[in-house]
Design a protein around this motif. Structure first.
Motif, PDB file in Angstrom:
ATOM      1  N   TYR A   1      -7.994  -4.126   7.801  1.00 12.18           N
ATOM      2  CA  TYR A   1      -8.478  -3.461   6.623  1.00 12.18           C
ATOM      3  C   TYR A   1      -9.758  -3.836   6.329  1.00 12.18           C
ATOM      4  O   TYR A   1     -10.523  -3.141   5.734  1.00 12.18           O
ATOM      5  CB  TYR A   1      -7.231  -3.909   5.495  1.00 12.18           C
ATOM      6  CG  TYR A   1      -7.525  -3.345   4.318  1.00 12.18           C
ATOM      7  CD1 TYR A   1      -7.900  -3.970   3.196  1.00 12.18           C
ATOM      8  CD2 TYR A   1      -7.209  -1.829   3.988  1.00 12.18           C
ATOM      9  CE1 TYR A   1      -7.976  -3.222   1.892  1.00 12.18           C
ATOM     10  CE2 TYR A   1      -7.441  -1.059   2.786  1.00 12.18           C
ATOM     11  CZ  TYR A   1      -7.707  -1.940   1.617  1.00 12.18           C
ATOM     12  OH  TYR A   1      -7.925  -1.286   0.322  1.00 12.18           O
TER      13      TYR A   1
ATOM     14  N   ASN B   1       5.688   7.882  -1.984  1.00 12.47           N
ATOM     15  CA  ASN B   1       5.575   8.207  -0.550  1.00 12.47           C
ATOM     16  C   ASN B   1       6.680   9.269  -0.037  1.00 12.47           C
ATOM     17  O   ASN B   1       6.303  10.342   0.524  1.00 12.47           O
ATOM     18  CB  ASN B   1       6.353   6.974   0.216  1.00 12.47           C
ATOM     19  CG  ASN B   1       5.198   5.958   0.184  1.00 12.47           C
ATOM     20  OD1 ASN B   1       3.962   5.994  -0.203  1.00 12.47           O
ATOM     21  ND2 ASN B   1       5.402   4.741   0.492  1.00 12.47           N
TER      22      ASN B   1
ATOM     23  N   PHE C   1      -0.368   7.181   0.618  1.00  9.71           N
ATOM     24  CA  PHE C   1      -1.675   7.687   0.108  1.00  9.71           C
ATOM     25  C   PHE C   1      -2.863   6.810   0.385  1.00  9.71           C
ATOM     26  O   PHE C   1      -3.719   7.429   1.194  1.00  9.71           O
ATOM     27  CB  PHE C   1      -1.701   8.328  -1.100  1.00  9.71           C
ATOM     28  CG  PHE C   1      -3.177   8.612  -1.672  1.00  9.71           C
ATOM     29  CD1 PHE C   1      -3.520   7.669  -2.588  1.00  9.71           C
ATOM     30  CD2 PHE C   1      -3.646   9.804  -1.500  1.00  9.71           C
ATOM     31  CE1 PHE C   1      -5.051   7.803  -3.036  1.00  9.71           C
ATOM     32  CE2 PHE C   1      -5.089   9.836  -1.968  1.00  9.71           C
ATOM     33  CZ  PHE C   1      -5.507   9.082  -2.770  1.00  9.71           C
ATOM     34  N   GLU C   2      -2.818   5.432   0.087  1.00 11.66           N
ATOM     35  CA  GLU C   2      -3.776   4.405   0.223  1.00 11.66           C
ATOM     36  C   GLU C   2      -4.119   4.262   1.783  1.00 11.66           C
ATOM     37  O   GLU C   2      -5.207   4.272   2.280  1.00 11.66           O
ATOM     38  CB  GLU C   2      -3.460   3.247  -0.298  1.00 11.66           C
ATOM     39  CG  GLU C   2      -3.622   3.342  -1.936  1.00 11.66           C
ATOM     40  CD  GLU C   2      -2.723   2.060  -2.495  1.00 11.66           C
ATOM     41  OE1 GLU C   2      -1.756   1.680  -2.258  1.00 11.66           O
ATOM     42  OE2 GLU C   2      -3.551   1.600  -3.463  1.00 11.66           O
ATOM     43  N   VAL C   3      -3.080   4.309   2.618  1.00 11.28           N
ATOM     44  CA  VAL C   3      -3.214   4.077   4.083  1.00 11.28           C
ATOM     45  C   VAL C   3      -3.883   4.951   4.853  1.00 11.28           C
ATOM     46  O   VAL C   3      -4.646   5.145   5.653  1.00 11.28           O
ATOM     47  CB  VAL C   3      -1.851   3.762   4.950  1.00 11.28           C
ATOM     48  CG1 VAL C   3      -2.058   3.339   6.248  1.00 11.28           C
ATOM     49  CG2 VAL C   3      -1.430   2.342   4.098  1.00 11.28           C
TER      50      VAL C   3
ATOM     51  N   ARG D   1      -5.678  10.071  -6.066  1.00  2.00           N
ATOM     52  CA  ARG D   1      -5.575   8.892  -6.817  1.00  2.00           C
ATOM     53  C   ARG D   1      -5.063   9.140  -8.309  1.00  2.00           C
ATOM     54  O   ARG D   1      -4.277   8.454  -8.881  1.00  2.00           O
ATOM     55  CB  ARG D   1      -6.845   8.098  -6.873  1.00  2.00           C
ATOM     56  CG  ARG D   1      -7.086   7.020  -7.891  1.00  2.00           C
ATOM     57  CD  ARG D   1      -6.344   6.045  -7.332  1.00  2.00           C
ATOM     58  NE  ARG D   1      -6.757   5.465  -5.905  1.00  2.00           N
ATOM     59  CZ  ARG D   1      -5.967   4.480  -5.170  1.00  2.00           C
ATOM     60  NH1 ARG D   1      -4.912   4.265  -5.492  1.00  2.00           N
ATOM     61  NH2 ARG D   1      -6.533   4.389  -4.087  1.00  2.00           N
TER      62      ARG D   1
ATOM     63  N   ASN E   1      -1.981   7.702 -10.391  1.00  3.39           N
ATOM     64  CA  ASN E   1      -2.011   7.161 -11.717  1.00  3.39           C
ATOM     65  C   ASN E   1      -1.344   7.875 -12.851  1.00  3.39           C
ATOM     66  O   ASN E   1      -0.476   6.894 -13.345  1.00  3.39           O
ATOM     67  CB  ASN E   1      -3.451   7.162 -11.982  1.00  3.39           C
ATOM     68  CG  ASN E   1      -4.354   6.154 -11.269  1.00  3.39           C
ATOM     69  OD1 ASN E   1      -3.555   5.419 -10.538  1.00  3.39           O
ATOM     70  ND2 ASN E   1      -5.572   6.063 -10.958  1.00  3.39           N
TER      71      ASN E   1
ATOM     72  N   LEU F   1       0.793  -1.166  -0.063  1.00  6.57           N
ATOM     73  CA  LEU F   1       0.042  -0.080   0.027  1.00  6.57           C
ATOM     74  C   LEU F   1       0.846   1.285  -0.130  1.00  6.57           C
ATOM     75  O   LEU F   1       1.861   1.324   0.746  1.00  6.57           O
ATOM     76  CB  LEU F   1      -0.962  -0.194   1.191  1.00  6.57           C
ATOM     77  CG  LEU F   1      -1.715  -1.227   1.582  1.00  6.57           C
ATOM     78  CD1 LEU F   1      -2.500  -0.910   2.887  1.00  6.57           C
ATOM     79  CD2 LEU F   1      -2.890  -0.961   0.458  1.00  6.57           C
ATOM     80  N   THR F   2       0.496   2.358  -0.768  1.00 10.27           N
ATOM     81  CA  THR F   2       1.247   3.514  -0.830  1.00 10.27           C
ATOM     82  C   THR F   2       0.819   4.194   0.623  1.00 10.27           C
ATOM     83  O   THR F   2      -0.316   3.908   1.245  1.00 10.27           O
ATOM     84  CB  THR F   2       0.875   4.430  -1.965  1.00 10.27           C
ATOM     85  OG1 THR F   2      -0.578   4.915  -1.907  1.00 10.27           O
ATOM     86  CG2 THR F   2       1.235   3.615  -3.226  1.00 10.27           C
TER      87      THR F   2
ATOM     88  N   SER G   1      -5.998   7.412   3.131  1.00 10.31           N
ATOM     89  CA  SER G   1      -7.306   7.700   2.427  1.00 10.31           C
ATOM     90  C   SER G   1      -8.170   6.427   3.330  1.00 10.31           C
ATOM     91  O   SER G   1      -9.357   6.750   3.802  1.00 10.31           O
ATOM     92  CB  SER G   1      -7.565   7.115   1.434  1.00 10.31           C
ATOM     93  OG  SER G   1      -6.717   7.833   0.386  1.00 10.31           O
ATOM     94  N   PHE G   2      -7.515   5.359   3.694  1.00 12.09           N
ATOM     95  CA  PHE G   2      -8.077   4.178   4.479  1.00 12.09           C
ATOM     96  C   PHE G   2      -8.508   4.910   5.805  1.00 12.09           C
ATOM     97  O   PHE G   2      -9.602   4.356   6.456  1.00 12.09           O
ATOM     98  CB  PHE G   2      -7.300   2.970   4.340  1.00 12.09           C
ATOM     99  CG  PHE G   2      -7.683   1.858   5.447  1.00 12.09           C
ATOM    100  CD1 PHE G   2      -7.165   1.774   6.622  1.00 12.09           C
ATOM    101  CD2 PHE G   2      -8.965   1.008   5.264  1.00 12.09           C
ATOM    102  CE1 PHE G   2      -7.239   0.987   7.621  1.00 12.09           C
ATOM    103  CE2 PHE G   2      -9.598   0.333   6.167  1.00 12.09           C
ATOM    104  CZ  PHE G   2      -8.695   0.034   7.439  1.00 12.09           C
TER     105      PHE G   2
END
Lengths: 133, 182
Positions: free
Chosen positions: B43, A82, A14-16, A57, A61, A11-12, A18-19
């Protein structure tokens, strides 16, 4: 407890981030109590001060598309996303055998990183804090 | 520095509130899992089976398969942390949520000398750059180890760390972030 799959995907930051936001984690530590684990709050507090805070996102991309020509390893692209280096010295530490593989091309890579990935938010200085108070 | 790991765990649970299942899965000893890293969050839950009630037990036991977000940087990854302490053995760096990061003296920028105040200074072609405490430091991960839990610890031994990261700041772009800013 049994480990079914040790590495189920990277996971980047950013993804963590956002989560964690979708889990309801916020900057305010008191607001987090009860619904959110302390580990989530602490990681959120770290990530919010990194380049991940202003990323989207779409920008990630676009970076993945534009960086294909540099033939970077997956781990190097992840690290570039990152860390979002802003000059060639900062980029140098991320690319393995940088001189042999990139040569002068490192300047172009820095331009791609800086042009596509947004800069991190500037940290407020003490003078600005005093002016607001 | 984060990845997903798929875990199966038997959970003894009184199903009063599903929302707290996330927290419940993180409770107890699920902090550092050896060779997997530091647990950050659940998650998602992939499956829940069972609900058997064992003899003499008032609650149900479920077999839950879920994915955890793990902090597990790769060797060679570059991270930014805060320089917490400096000593003869090297530097101690913290990320806030993880503090057991050590940069040994032989992996500092060279040549580096230790001052009387315990602060290391890098001689960069005549310019003296000091590694000041509380500054942001960019380092590269050179090793991660998961020491076994000691059976007995000496009284004055440093606290046991289930996950230890060794870093280096030997190369262009590494060291204090402020050194390399334009």
């Amino acid at each position: 407890m049994k480990i079914i799959q040790a590495n189920g995907g990277v996971l980047t930051n950013f993804e963590v981030l956002s989560f964690l936001r979708s889990r309801g984690v916020t900057v305010d530590p008191m607001g987090c109590l009860g619904a959110v684990a302390p580990s989530e709050c602490k990681v959120f507090d770290y990530l919010v001060h990194t380049a991940a805070c202003t990323q989207t996102r779409e920008s990630i991309n676009e970076f993945m598309k534009q960086s294909e020509k540099f033939k970077l390893a997956k781990a190097e692209k992840l690290n570039l996303i990152n860390m979002r280096p802003s000059n060639s010295a900062e980029t140098y530490s991320i690319i393995e055998q940088c001189d042999e593989r990139m040569g002068e091309g490192i300047e172009e890579l820095v331009k791609v990183v800086v042009g596509i990935l947004p800069p991190p938010q500037p940290q407020p200085t003490e003078q600005e804090d005093e002016a607001d108070g | 520095m984060f990845c997903l790991s798929v875990i199966q765990h038997d959970l003894r649970y009184r199903p009063t509130c599903l929302a707290s299942l996330f927290i419940r899965l993180l409770e107890g000893s699920l902090n550092v899992i050896s060779n997997l890293g530091l647990c950050v969050s659940v998650y998602d839950i992939q499956s829940v089976e069972g609900g058997f009630i064992f003899p003499g037990d008032g609650a149900s036991t479920y077999k839950v398969v879920f994915r955890l977000v793990m902090f597990r940087p790769f060797v060679g990854e570059v991270l930014i942390g805060k320089l917490e302490a400096s000593s003869e053995s090297g530097l101690k760096v913290s990320l806030g949520f993880f503090n057991d990061i050590h940069i040994p003296r032989h992996l500092l920028q060279q040549p580096c000398t230790l001052g009387k105040d315990g602060v290391w200074t890098w001689d960069y072609s005549g310019s003296l750059l000091s590694l000041d405490i509380d500054e942001q430091i960019r380092f590269r991960v050179s090793n991660i180890k998961y020491p076994p839990i000691p059976v007995r610890q000496e009284e004055d031994a440093k606290p046991f760390a289930p996950m230890e990261i060794t870093g280096d700041i030997y190369g262009d772009g590494l060291g204090l972030v402020s050194w390399w800013e334009e």
